[in-house]
Design an enzyme around this catalytic site. Structure first.
Site, mmCIF file in Angstrom:
data_model
loop_
_atom_site.group_PDB
_atom_site.id
_atom_site.type_symbol
_atom_site.label_atom_id
_atom_site.label_comp_id
_atom_site.label_asym_id
_atom_site.label_seq_id
_atom_site.Cartn_x
_atom_site.Cartn_y
_atom_site.Cartn_z
ATOM 1 N N VAL A 1 1.091 -1.253 0.020
ATOM 2 C CA VAL A 1 -0.342 0.407 -0.062
ATOM 3 C C VAL A 1 0.991 1.469 -0.397
ATOM 4 O O VAL A 1 0.421 2.098 -0.659
ATOM 5 C CB VAL A 1 -1.009 0.193 0.712
ATOM 6 N N GLY A 2 1.881 1.403 0.898
ATOM 7 C CA GLY A 2 2.269 2.609 0.846
ATOM 8 C C GLY A 2 4.106 2.033 1.682
ATOM 9 O O GLY A 2 4.342 0.702 1.660
ATOM 10 N N LYS B 1 1.294 -2.666 8.756
ATOM 11 C CA LYS B 1 2.382 -1.499 8.892
ATOM 12 C C LYS B 1 2.938 -2.660 9.898
ATOM 13 O O LYS B 1 3.624 -3.306 11.075
ATOM 14 C CB LYS B 1 1.590 -0.601 9.621
ATOM 15 N N GLY C 1 7.738 4.119 3.676
ATOM 16 C CA GLY C 1 8.130 5.228 4.570
ATOM 17 C C GLY C 1 9.410 4.682 4.788
ATOM 18 O O GLY C 1 10.077 4.054 4.639
ATOM 19 N N SER C 2 9.839 5.827 5.327
ATOM 20 C CA SER C 2 11.258 6.306 6.031
ATOM 21 C C SER C 2 11.606 4.729 6.930
ATOM 22 O O SER C 2 13.120 4.681 7.597
ATOM 23 C CB SER C 2 11.839 6.930 5.931
ATOM 24 N N TYR C 3 10.196 4.729 7.860
ATOM 25 C CA TYR C 3 10.602 3.814 8.631
ATOM 26 C C TYR C 3 9.971 2.063 8.851
ATOM 27 O O TYR C 3 10.133 1.352 9.537
ATOM 28 C CB TYR C 3 9.412 4.408 9.981
ATOM 29 N N GLY C 4 9.272 2.613 7.391
ATOM 30 C CA GLY C 4 8.374 0.959 7.428
ATOM 31 C C GLY C 4 7.401 1.087 6.501
ATOM 32 O O GLY C 4 7.202 1.600 5.351
ATOM 33 N N ASP D 1 2.117 15.460 13.119
ATOM 34 C CA ASP D 1 1.936 14.968 11.620
ATOM 35 C C ASP D 1 0.966 14.755 10.934
ATOM 36 O O ASP D 1 0.784 13.963 10.508
ATOM 37 C CB ASP D 1 2.211 13.332 11.420
ATOM 38 N N VAL E 1 3.490 0.137 4.289
ATOM 39 C CA VAL E 1 2.809 -1.094 4.769
ATOM 40 C C VAL E 1 2.218 -1.882 3.886
ATOM 41 O O VAL E 1 2.205 -1.725 1.913
ATOM 42 C CB VAL E 1 1.872 0.457 4.873
#
Length: 593
Positions: free
Chosen positions: A10-11, A33, A13-16, A125, A18
């Site tokens: 799905v997506g 996630k 990012g810098s931390y993990g 955020d 999804v």
């Protein structure tokens, strides 16, 4: 992840990442996630913080966390799956959302922000990517990796948080004494983007963002300008001085009048002058033309519809701040859609646990009939405790239907006529109560529970098991007394007859031992147990005699052999000589005996 089937990404990012997954048993679609495995502690800190807040705070406009587990040293958070965000809406509506849709979305987003702020939580955020939109039009605030509790006076925060385009000037200048107004600033930037379709302060660096803030919003306050002048990052940089119109509708001409007033109240350079989330819900933009009175019944119907599909229960209280997730696949939070009815599931777990405790009690018990009344007493006590447990369980806030009074006035909780006592920190929005330990599945899974729940069938089974074990013990003691008797070899024939008699006794003992009912045979599977027990208890000659008996029993396969072995060897030779005299004269008389 064995219970989930991965459907796609799905997506990221810098931390993990999804992942979109489907539960294999129920077919329910979820979003998992997965945090990256990194040596630094920042990833675990962010994951721990998100788990903590989602466990503690529940609201209809906050994303629901289903469960948490760790696999291959990676933390997995399982959420309800909503594949649509406000950013997707903006990509579909290039010129911004229509006014009716925009107002409904903003009203729900503000309810979520107000709930967090009234509980002293800063999200830090807020942006279009973190606003989920369900198919029925319910918005849910997500991604609490940067959320944290409001600091006490004198405490400081992390300076690098929030996406740059929605970052307040105090965050850009790394002022560590910021608070709730940073969320209000981000909301103001997002409102302009949702209304026009374009981001208001797109920037490539902190200096670029500061320059656009001064050009579009206003000049820095003396406190912020002092931080700017002392910062080595902005050394030698001079910001322009711009005169801005004081009228909000002239300052933001692309927005309608009331919406421009809201944005102007949100985008104030001085954090102390920014409007609060509660005051925003009282704004004329939401109270005019009876919007709240008309939208509340619609929102209530949507929530009831989603509650039938996503009826979440309260999470288990097995999460610790110092230990974010246990190294096992037990979920921290359970969903009845994934694991069945929570009430039935809890009863089954409780029944199995009590049955195991009863088995341990029966094994430790000594004696026969004297223990039966205690078991019956325990059974009756277990039934009373189970009834008390069933009466003490309470439904969760989503299992019950929300009353009209709860949704009629979400801004003023004191105006509600419901007799249920509300959280004093709820801030007036329709909230879900904090997590507690009253759920039935928590009681069932509580390891400290010492309830016993034996049923009648289990009691009868223990009686049979005790009777069978006593019979085996008596058989073993009798066979041990019979087998260990003194044996004296007088003649070869007499000794063999005695051994044959002992073999018969052992065979009969084994036969009696195995002469159980079919039910008992399922309970005990140790046909060689008598020999094992005897070998451990007998010493010296007794052990040797048992070995001799086993060796002789293997040699004597039929009852005819003893008659042949008991014959005298000289008599045997004489008979052969009489029958074959010629063969014996040729020197074949000395054949082996």
């Amino acid at each position: 992840m064995e219970m989930y089937e991965t459907l796609g990404k799905v997506g990221e990012g810098s931390y993990g990442t999804v992942m979109k997954c489907k539960h294999k048993d129920t077919g329910r679609i979820v979003a998992i996630k997965i945090f990256y495995e990194k040596p630094e502690k920042s990833v675990n800190k962010i994951a721990t913080r998100e788990i903590k807040f989602l466990k503690q705070f529940r609201h209809e406009n906050l994303v629901n966390l289903i469960e948490v587990f760790r696999q291959k040293k990676k933390i997995h958070l399982v959420f309800e799956f909503i594949d649509h965000t406000v950013l997707d809406e903006l990509q579909h509506y290039c010129h911004g959302l229509e006014s009716k849709r925009l107002r409904k979305y903003l009203f729900q987003i503000l309810r979520a922000i107000e709930y967090l702020h009234n509980n002293n939580i800063i999200h830090r955020d807020i942006k279009p990517e973190n606003i989920l939109v369900s198919q029925s039009g319910i918005t849910k605030l997500c991604d609490f990796g940067f959320a944290r509790t409001l600091a006490a006076p004198g405490d400081v925060y992390t300076d690098y948080v929030a996406t740059r385009w929605y970052r307040a000037p105090e965050l850009v200048l790394k002022d560590t004494t910021y608070g709730k107004p940073v969320d209000i600033w981000a909301l103001g930037c997002m409102i302009i983007e949702m209304a026009t379709g374009n981001p208001y302060l797109p920037s490539s660096s902190d200096l670029d963002l500061l320059h656009k803030i001064v050009l579009k919003v206003g000049n820095l306050t003396p406190h912020l300008h002092n931080i700017f002048s002392k910062s080595p990052i902005f050394a030698g940089v001079v910001l322009p001085q711009v005169q801005h119109p004081k009228n909000a509708r002239k300052k933001y001409p692309k927005l309608n009048g009331l919406l421009a007033d809201i944005v102007h109240a949100c985008l104030q350079i001085d954090p102390a002058e920014r409007i609060s989330s509660t005051d925003l819900l009282h704004h004329d933009y939401f109270t005019r033309d009876g919007f709240i009175e008309k939208f509340i019944p619609e929102l209530r119907a949507k929530l009831l519809q989603e509650a039938k599909v996503n009826s979440f229960i309260k999470p288990k209280e097995n999460f610790k701040e110092n230990e974010p997730v246990r190294d096992e696949k037990k979920p921290v939070f359970t969903n009845p859609l994934l694991y069945g009815n929570p009430t039935l599931y809890g009863k089954e777990v409780d029944r199995d646990k009590r049955a195991k405790e009863l088995k341990v009690r029966v094994i430790k018990a000594k004696g026969g009939k004297g223990d039966v009344p205690d078991l019956k007493k325990t059974e009756s006590e277990g039934e009373h405790r189970q009834q008390g447990t069933a009466e003490d369980t309470h439904p969760t806030s989503l299992d019950r239907k929300p009353s009209v009074s709860e949704l009629t006035n979400p801004v003023h909780p004191s105006a509600n006529s419901d007799t249920v006592k509300e959280d004093p920190h709820s801030g007036g929005c329709m909230i879900m109560p904090p997590i507690n330990l009253t759920s039935s599945n928590l009681l069932a899974a509580n390891p400290s529970s010492n309830l016993s729940h034996p049923n009648s069938r289990l009691t009868e089974r223990t009686k049979k098991r005790r009777t069978s074990s006593q019979t085996i013990g008596q058989t073993l003691s009798n066979s041990r007394q019979e087998d260990t008797g003194p044996t004296q070899v007088q003649t070869e024939k007499g000794a063999f007859n005695e051994r044959t008699g002992q073999n018969d006794q052992i065979a009969s003992g084994n036969k009696r031992k195995l002469n159980f009912s079919k039910c008992d045979r399922k309970e005990f599977h140790f046909p060689e147990l008598p020999f094992t027990i005897q070998a451990k208890e007998m010493k010296g000659m007794e052990v040797k005699q048992i070995k001799v008996l086993k060796r002789e029993s293997k040699k004597t396969d039929s009852p005819k052999i003893p008659t042949l072995l008991s014959m005298d060897s000289n008599q045997e030779k004489q008979e052969v000589f009489n029958i074959f005299p010629g063969w014996c004269k040729r020197g074949n008389l000395n054949w082996p005996s």
